[in-house]
Design an enzyme around this catalytic site. Structure first.
Site, PDB file in Angstrom:
ATOM      1  N   ILE A   1     -39.286  46.434  28.732  1.00  0.00           N
ATOM      2  CA  ILE A   1     -38.160  47.094  29.413  1.00  0.00           C
ATOM      3  C   ILE A   1     -37.363  47.993  28.486  1.00  0.00           C
ATOM      4  O   ILE A   1     -36.406  48.636  28.911  1.00  0.00           O
ATOM      5  CB  ILE A   1     -37.219  46.054  30.057  1.00  0.00           C
ATOM      6  N   GLY A   2     -37.733  48.044  27.213  1.00  0.00           N
ATOM      7  CA  GLY A   2     -37.002  48.916  26.305  1.00  0.00           C
ATOM      8  C   GLY A   2     -37.550  48.818  24.902  1.00  0.00           C
ATOM      9  O   GLY A   2     -38.300  47.896  24.564  1.00  0.00           O
TER      10      GLY A   2
ATOM     11  N   GLY B   1     -34.947  51.312  17.470  1.00  0.00           N
ATOM     12  CA  GLY B   1     -35.143  51.174  16.040  1.00  0.00           C
ATOM     13  C   GLY B   1     -35.242  49.735  15.580  1.00  0.00           C
ATOM     14  O   GLY B   1     -35.834  49.447  14.548  1.00  0.00           O
TER      15      GLY B   1
ATOM     16  N   VAL C   1     -38.225  45.312  23.579  1.00  0.00           N
ATOM     17  CA  VAL C   1     -37.590  44.334  24.454  1.00  0.00           C
ATOM     18  C   VAL C   1     -38.481  44.076  25.666  1.00  0.00           C
ATOM     19  O   VAL C   1     -39.013  45.013  26.270  1.00  0.00           O
ATOM     20  CB  VAL C   1     -36.201  44.826  24.924  1.00  0.00           C
TER      21      VAL C   1
ATOM     22  N   LYS D   1     -36.143  40.253  22.608  1.00  0.00           N
ATOM     23  CA  LYS D   1     -36.311  41.359  21.654  1.00  0.00           C
ATOM     24  C   LYS D   1     -37.206  40.895  20.508  1.00  0.00           C
ATOM     25  O   LYS D   1     -36.897  39.940  19.799  1.00  0.00           O
ATOM     26  CB  LYS D   1     -34.964  41.828  21.111  1.00  0.00           C
TER      27      LYS D   1
ATOM     28  N   ASP E   1     -24.781  51.679  15.577  1.00  0.00           N
ATOM     29  CA  ASP E   1     -25.742  52.386  16.428  1.00  0.00           C
ATOM     30  C   ASP E   1     -25.252  52.454  17.870  1.00  0.00           C
ATOM     31  O   ASP E   1     -25.972  52.089  18.805  1.00  0.00           O
ATOM     32  CB  ASP E   1     -27.104  51.699  16.357  1.00  0.00           C
TER      33      ASP E   1
END
Length: 845
Positions: A512-513, A516, A520, A534, A629
């Site tokens: 889903i993602g 850096g 995930v 993650k 970030d």
């Protein structure tokens, strides 16, 4: 009269009352002005007051509250009740000759050796006045009467009407009635409740009090007291989540006492009378009867089989301890659990009906386990002094090393039984006479031979391992799973095993993602909770203990606007972090994707939620966390678009050195503050810059940098558009446009055109101004995130952007167009090449 003379005349006229008033003798009424320097001995007639509120309700003093000690404090005192509601230097009292210094840089306390004992933090503007408000709030203001600092933001052990205790803030009790230093009890506001704790262990919650009414399950933002109630307020500032009704009174003082009870008193004529207490039963306070004392009917005794440790009733120990036949666990040493792995360890069973406060506020460490396994878990942990075990369910509770009092409760019959860990003491004299001399000689000879063999083996191992330094991957392979189970770090969240995560994610099927820090995946754990897993891609030179320690720090952080860490996993050399799942995805997806247009009220809520989350990381955490970030991809949203910041703490978790972090974070261009590319240090104001850039994108509804060919006429879009190989690539850089529209006061032209004017003009102006203040090129000119929250909430006036500190945006925009023209006519150009040129040009600014 020219405009300059007129403005000067008006300014002087406005300041005339203050200038003339500052010449009077102390105590001053409401305000004093720098420079001001005084000590207790400075005042006449034994008066220690240097400032009073408008109506004289409160006074600010350099005072000695305890007659038996020559210790002075800077205090705010409620005059009618003589109650100290705030103290600046509660942990560092000063002498009678120490002084209070007030300058344009702030307020400070100087001791006899000219050392700063306490001071206000670095402020954004020069200070114009020190004011004591009628609410009891001591504030510093600038020349425009904008608040720079206030005592309400730094509570001690007391709250007054109108003072807010935000999530992450806490009250800390005093050590005793004659020592105001911080004690062992705290009262903190979390996103779910108000909790009272002793040495980190919860013993009371407001929602569980018999006088409390729970109105909502909304996340809590702050606690506040007014003339009729004490209440927890939701993130919208309107919804009352939990409420306690009080006797109406215009004067209320709430205090966390040194004995661990939170009390609210009302002013009745000239006396303070009790209105509310929590907990009502003092036996529920953890240390009422000392360590292992037993509280019953407000009386302290020792449990059966235990005796008083000292004559002052400072806790109990087993009778065998007094007879020196056994010893109780001591503090953990550098050698850890070595002394606890021996056959002399055993457990002293406590009588039936004894209960412990922690059992009502924590989950068991294990379910469905036998008593012996529960005891083994405690034996392997040097900080565990005992257990509670319930036979019917197999629930196992491990006690904390900070062991408090027990309570005798008839309702506890059938509940878990308590066991205290102890060790047998074997007499040295008995050992000497009972051990044969011949056996001793043999042991000595064998020991010498063993030592020689061991030294040879160690030398061989050292020679084989001697190699260039680098990432020590053996640190992740040499430790067994059992060793990791023994790691006991306060705040460490649940540990998942690899099989659980493989099953939950269907072998990491649904991505889903990615970013850096790692990739995930969506998963569902055994209790049917949906989570985001993650997979960490790089850990730098980290070992298991370091990883667990940083994970514990992240796991202990709870805030309504921060994604909650549910657990972690270490499998061989691979690490995973398990977070709560945010089903609406990221702000990047909702704002820049194909979803329906995000309405303006929701955008403003998102801006405020982001600011609150960052403010908590910067000022509500210990130690402070700099995100490093901030970008739309790391802003996640839930069902009702509740905003939560993700990936906080990962920069410190994954990298030790700033140089490594700099190299990695160049991948998120467009949100990095200029100091990333210079030798300047990275501070919390670096996050403020990134927040300002995201705020501009939230206003416009598109990326700050848009790439399009000259043939693209609509001028909109969220990515590059190339109509032909001969088109000239154009870059639309939004920040300098926002600056230009700010100069012209044409804020509505900056709002997302897809909203078709359905925006609040005053809020658009506010967000644009705040964003521009956040992206000042000089970090010290940027507001703190706490001040950003106050500006968005209307508690502080919105700052005015400084044009000279924003001119770099126009220079940078010109460099971007210059960089884009270098790519003209190239049919293989991609957006990443443009961004690379952008980064190169930025380094020259």
């Amino acid at each position: 009269m020219d405009s300059f003379s007129l403005s000067t005349f008006i300014l002087c006229y406005a300041l005339l009352p203050f200038l003339s008033f500052s010449q009077t003798s102390p105590p001053f009424s409401q305000s004093i002005f720098p420079p001001f320097n005084a000590s207790h001995s400075y005042y006449n007639d034994n008066s220690d007051t240097f400032l009073v509120s408008t109506n004289g309700t409160y006074k600010a003093s350099l005072t000695k509250p305890y007659s038996t000690f020559s210790a002075f404090y800077l205090c705010i005192i409620h005059k009618a009740s003589n109650t100290i509601i705030w103290s600046a230097n509660r942990n560092m009292p000063i002498s009678v000759t120490s002084s209070l210094l007030f300058t344009i840089n702030g307020l400070s306390i100087i001791d006899d050796s000219n050392k700063v004992v306490w001071s206000t933090p670095l402020l954004n503007s020069p200070v114009a006045a020190l004011q004591l408000l009628e609410t009891g709030n001591l504030i510093l203001v600038d020349a425009e009467n904008v608040s720079l600092w206030q005592s309400f933001d730094y509570p001690t052990d007391t709250l007054v009407i109108g003072q807010r205790l935000y999530v992450g803030k806490s009250l800390v009790s005093a050590v005793s009635e004659s020592n105001s230093s911080e004690g062992g009890y705290t009262l903190a506001v979390t996103s779910e409740d108000m909790v009272m704790q002793w040495k980190g262990q919860t013993y009371a919650k407001l929602s569980m009090d018999t006088e409390a009414y729970k109105n909502s399950n909304s996340p809590v933002s702050y606690m506040e007291m007014n003339s009729t109630s004490l209440h927890l307020v939701g993130g919208d500032g309107v919804q009352v989540v939990v409420q306690v009704l009080l006797v109406p009174s215009d004067t209320k003082i709430a205090k966390l006492g040194n004995e661990g009870v939170f009390r609210i008193n009302n002013m009745d004529v000239n006396n303070m009378v009790a209105d509310f207490a929590m907990p009502v039963d003092t036996c529920q306070v953890p240390f009422t009867c000392g360590k292992m004392g037993l509280c019953t009917n407000q009386t302290c005794i020792c449990p059966s089989g235990f005796s008083h440790k000292e004559l002052n009733n400072n806790g109990c120990v087993t009778k065998q301890v007094l007879e020196e036949t056994i010893s109780l666990p001591s503090a953990c040493t550098a050698r850890g659990n070595v002394s606890e792995f021996n056959s002399s360890t055993f457990y002293v069973e406590m009588q039936n009906g004894i209960d412990y406060f922690v059992n009502h506020f924590t989950e068991p460490v294990k379910y469905g386990v036998h008593l012996s396994l529960c005891q083994n878990l405690c034996s392997q942990n040097c900080s565990c002094p005992g257990i509670f075990h319930k036979n019917s369910s197999g629930s196992c509770y491990l006690l904390d090393y900070n062991l408090g009092s027990f309570v005798l409760n008839s309702d506890a019959q059938g509940g878990p039984l308590g066991y205290i860990k102890a060790f047998l003491n074997v007499s040295t004299e008995h050992k000497k006479h009972s051990f044969p001399m011949s056996a001793l000689v043999v042991i000595i000879m064998l020991s010498g031979l063993f030592m020689i063999i061991t030294m040879v083996v160690l030398v061989i191992i050292w020679l084989r391992k001697k190699r260039p330094t680098g990432v020590n991957l053996d640190r992740w392979d040499s430790s067994s799973s059992a060793e990791l189970e023994m790691i006991s770090i306060p705040g460490l969240p649940r540990r998942f095993n690899n099989e659980e995560l493989v099953a939950a994610t269907e072998n990491f099927k649904s991505q889903i993602g990615s970013g850096g820090f790692g990739t995930v995946y969506k998963g569902t754990i055994l209790d049917n909770t949906v989570v985001a897993v993650k997979k960490i891609t790089s850990l730098g030179d980290r070992g298991k203990m370091e990883f667990c320690a940083e994970t514990a720090t992240i796991g202990s952080i709870h805030h309504v606007n921060l994604v909650k860490l549910r657990g972690f996993c270490i499998h061989r050399r691979q690490c995973f972090l398990v977070y709560e799942y945010m089903n609406r995805g990221s702000l990047e997806k909702i704002l820049f994707g194909n979803d329906p247009v995000l309405e303006w009220p929701k955008r403003y809520e998102i801006a405020l939620g982001m600011a609150r989350g960052l403010a908590y990381l910067h000022s509500g955490c210990e130690p402070k966390i700099i995100h490093c970030d901030i970008k739309p991809e790391n802003i996640l949203l839930h069902d009702d678009l509740q905003v939560k910041i993700a990936d906080f703490g990962l920069a410190k978790l994954l990298y030790d050195e700033k140089s490594k972090l700099l190299t990695t974070l160049r991948g998120t261009r467009g949100y990095l503050a200029p100091e990333w590319l210079t030798s300047c240090g990275i501070t919390d104001r670096t996050d403020v810059y990134s927040y300002g850039m995201v705020l501009l994108e939230l206003v416009r509804g598109s990326r700050n940098c848009l790439f399009q060919s000259s043939g693209n006429e609509n001028g909109e879009g969220n990515g590059p558009s190339f109509s032909s190989t001969n088109s000239e690539l154009q870059v639309i850089y939004f920040p300098p446009i926002a600056l230009e529209m700010h100069k012209l006061k044409r804020y509505m032209e900056l709002a997302d055109p897809r909203l078709e004017g359905h925006v609040r003009s005053e809020e658009v102006e506010k967000l644009v101004k705040v964003a521009l203040c956040c992206v000042h090129v000089v970090p010290t000119l940027r507001p703190s995130m706490s001040n950003v929250v106050a500006m968005l909430e209307g508690r502080l006036p919105v700052g005015e952007p400084r044009i000279e500190a924003l001119e770099f945006l126009q220079l940078y925009g010109g460099k971007l167009n210059e960089a884009s023209r270098k790519l003209r006519g190239r049919d293989s150009v991609v957006e990443e090449e443009v961004r690379s040129l952008m980064a190169e040009e930025l380094t020259y600014l």
